[in-house]
Design a protein around this motif. Structure first.
Motif, mmCIF file in Angstrom:
data_model
loop_
_atom_site.group_PDB
_atom_site.id
_atom_site.type_symbol
_atom_site.label_atom_id
_atom_site.label_comp_id
_atom_site.label_asym_id
_atom_site.label_seq_id
_atom_site.Cartn_x
_atom_site.Cartn_y
_atom_site.Cartn_z
ATOM 1 N N GLY A 27 -1.316 -33.510 -43.236
ATOM 2 C CA GLY A 27 -1.580 -32.103 -42.954
ATOM 3 C C GLY A 27 -2.380 -31.443 -44.063
ATOM 4 O O GLY A 27 -3.118 -30.492 -43.823
ATOM 5 N N THR A 67 10.205 -39.358 -29.353
ATOM 6 C CA THR A 67 10.919 -38.721 -30.455
ATOM 7 C C THR A 67 10.586 -37.239 -30.532
ATOM 8 O O THR A 67 9.571 -36.787 -29.992
ATOM 9 N N GLU A 68 11.455 -36.502 -31.210
ATOM 10 C CA GLU A 68 11.129 -35.126 -31.530
ATOM 11 C C GLU A 68 9.967 -35.150 -32.525
ATOM 12 O O GLU A 68 9.768 -36.134 -33.229
ATOM 13 N N GLU A 69 9.232 -34.052 -32.589
ATOM 14 C CA GLU A 69 8.132 -33.989 -33.563
ATOM 15 C C GLU A 69 8.701 -34.018 -34.968
ATOM 16 O O GLU A 69 9.708 -33.383 -35.255
ATOM 17 N N PHE A 70 8.058 -34.792 -35.842
ATOM 18 C CA PHE A 70 8.432 -34.795 -37.247
ATOM 19 C C PHE A 70 7.182 -34.548 -38.070
ATOM 20 O O PHE A 70 6.079 -34.917 -37.685
ATOM 21 N N SER A 71 7.373 -33.894 -39.203
ATOM 22 C CA SER A 71 6.245 -33.430 -40.005
ATOM 23 C C SER A 71 5.569 -34.577 -40.734
ATOM 24 O O SER A 71 6.216 -35.521 -41.190
ATOM 25 N N ALA A 72 4.257 -34.443 -40.847
ATOM 26 C CA ALA A 72 3.490 -35.373 -41.655
ATOM 27 C C ALA A 72 3.740 -35.045 -43.119
ATOM 28 O O ALA A 72 3.949 -33.889 -43.482
ATOM 29 N N GLY A 119 -0.483 -32.091 -38.484
ATOM 30 C CA GLY A 119 0.740 -31.483 -38.993
ATOM 31 C C GLY A 119 2.011 -32.204 -38.590
ATOM 32 O O GLY A 119 3.004 -32.161 -39.295
ATOM 33 N N SER A 120 2.018 -32.874 -37.433
ATOM 34 C CA SER A 120 3.236 -33.535 -36.977
ATOM 35 C C SER A 120 2.891 -34.715 -36.071
ATOM 36 O O SER A 120 1.774 -34.817 -35.559
ATOM 37 N N TYR A 121 3.885 -35.573 -35.907
ATOM 38 C CA TYR A 121 3.730 -36.777 -35.097
ATOM 39 C C TYR A 121 4.896 -36.898 -34.122
ATOM 40 O O TYR A 121 5.958 -36.333 -34.326
ATOM 41 N N THR A 122 4.714 -37.707 -33.085
ATOM 42 C CA THR A 122 5.797 -38.167 -32.224
ATOM 43 C C THR A 122 5.589 -39.658 -32.000
ATOM 44 O O THR A 122 4.486 -40.171 -32.172
ATOM 45 N N ASP A 165 1.790 -41.658 -44.672
ATOM 46 C CA ASP A 165 2.035 -41.190 -43.309
ATOM 47 C C ASP A 165 2.034 -42.334 -42.302
ATOM 48 O O ASP A 165 2.807 -42.310 -41.346
#
Length: 191
Positions: free
Chosen positions: A140, A131-136, A147-150, A35
Motif C-alpha cells: 500500500g 477470506t476476509e480482506e486483510f491489509s497489505a 491496500g488489501s488482499y483476499t 506481501d
C-alpha cells in the motif's frame, strides 16, 4: 588543481544518485516479497481449513438423507475450528454443496439433500471459501498502491463406497483389529 577537485566531486554526485536509485529498488522488492509471503501464508491456511472441513464432513455420509445433511453441517462446523490470520473460517452454507461424484461424470450437486430421493448415492461434499480482506504490509505504501488482499480456497472430498477388501498377510505379525477414529457410530467394520 581546482579543476581536478571539481571533476572528482561531480563524479561522486553521480554515484550518490546511482546508489539512491539502487537502494530504492532493493527496498521496493523487499517490501513486495513480504506481501507475497503474507499472501502465501493466507493461501496455505485457507486451503488447509477447507480441506480438513470437507474431509471431516465426508465421513458422515451413511446412505441416508440425515447423513447428507449432517455432512454439510459438520463441514461448516469443522471449518470454523480453523483460523486464517487469527480469524475463524466462516463457510457460507451456500458455498457448501453436497452431491454425487463419479469418476466418469464428476461432481453433481444436489439442491436439497434432506429430500433427495436416492440418498444412498450421495457421497461428496464440496466447499468454496473467500477470506476476509486483510491489509497489505508494504504494498500500500509502494507504487503498487494495493491496500488489501483476499484469498480463495476450494476443496472436495468423496466418501468411498463399500468396505475394505482383504489381502493375504506376508508379515510375521498382523494386527487383528482395526478401528478408525472419529467416524460416525456404527460405521467401523467388525474385526
Amino acid at each position: 588543481m581546482m579543476r581536478r577537485a571539481r571533476r572528482w566531486t561531480k563524479s561522486r554526485r553521480g554515484n550518490v544518485h546511482v546508489v539512491g536509485l539502487s537502494l530504492t529498488t532493493v527496498l521496493g522488492f523487499a517490501a513486495l516479497s513480504v506481501d507475497v509471503g503474507l499472501l502465501r501464508v493466507a493461501e496455505v491456511q485457507a486451503q488447509a481449513a477447507v480441506h480438513s472441513a470437507v474431509v471431516g464432513g465426508a465421513g458422515y455420509f451413511d446412505g441416508t438423507n440425515e447423513g447428507a445433511v449432517l455432512a454439510k453441517t459438520r463441514t461448516i462446523e469443522i471449518a470454523a475450528q480453523n483460523m486464517v490470520f487469527g480469524s475463524p473460517v466462516v463457510l457460507d452454507p451456500g458455498n457448501v454443496e453436497v452431491g454425487v461424484w463419479t469418476s466418469e461424470l464428476g461432481f453433481f450437486p444436489v439442491a436439497d439433500p434432506a429430500n433427495f430421493a436416492n440418498p444412498q448415492f450421495l457421497n461428496a461434499v464440496r466447499a468454496n471459501y473467500v477470506t476476509e480482506e486483510f491489509s497489505a504490509v508494504f504494498s500500500g505504501a509502494s507504487i503498487l498502491h494495493i491496500g488489501s488482499y483476499t484469498e480463495d480456497a476450494e476443496g472436495m472430498a468423496v466418501r468411498a463406497r463399500g468396505r475394505a477388501g482383504s489381502t493375504e498377510c506376508w508379515l510375521p505379525l498382523a494386527i487383528p483389529d482395526c478401528h478408525l477414529a472419529n467416524t460416525p457410530p456404527g460405521t467401523n467394520p467388525a474385526p
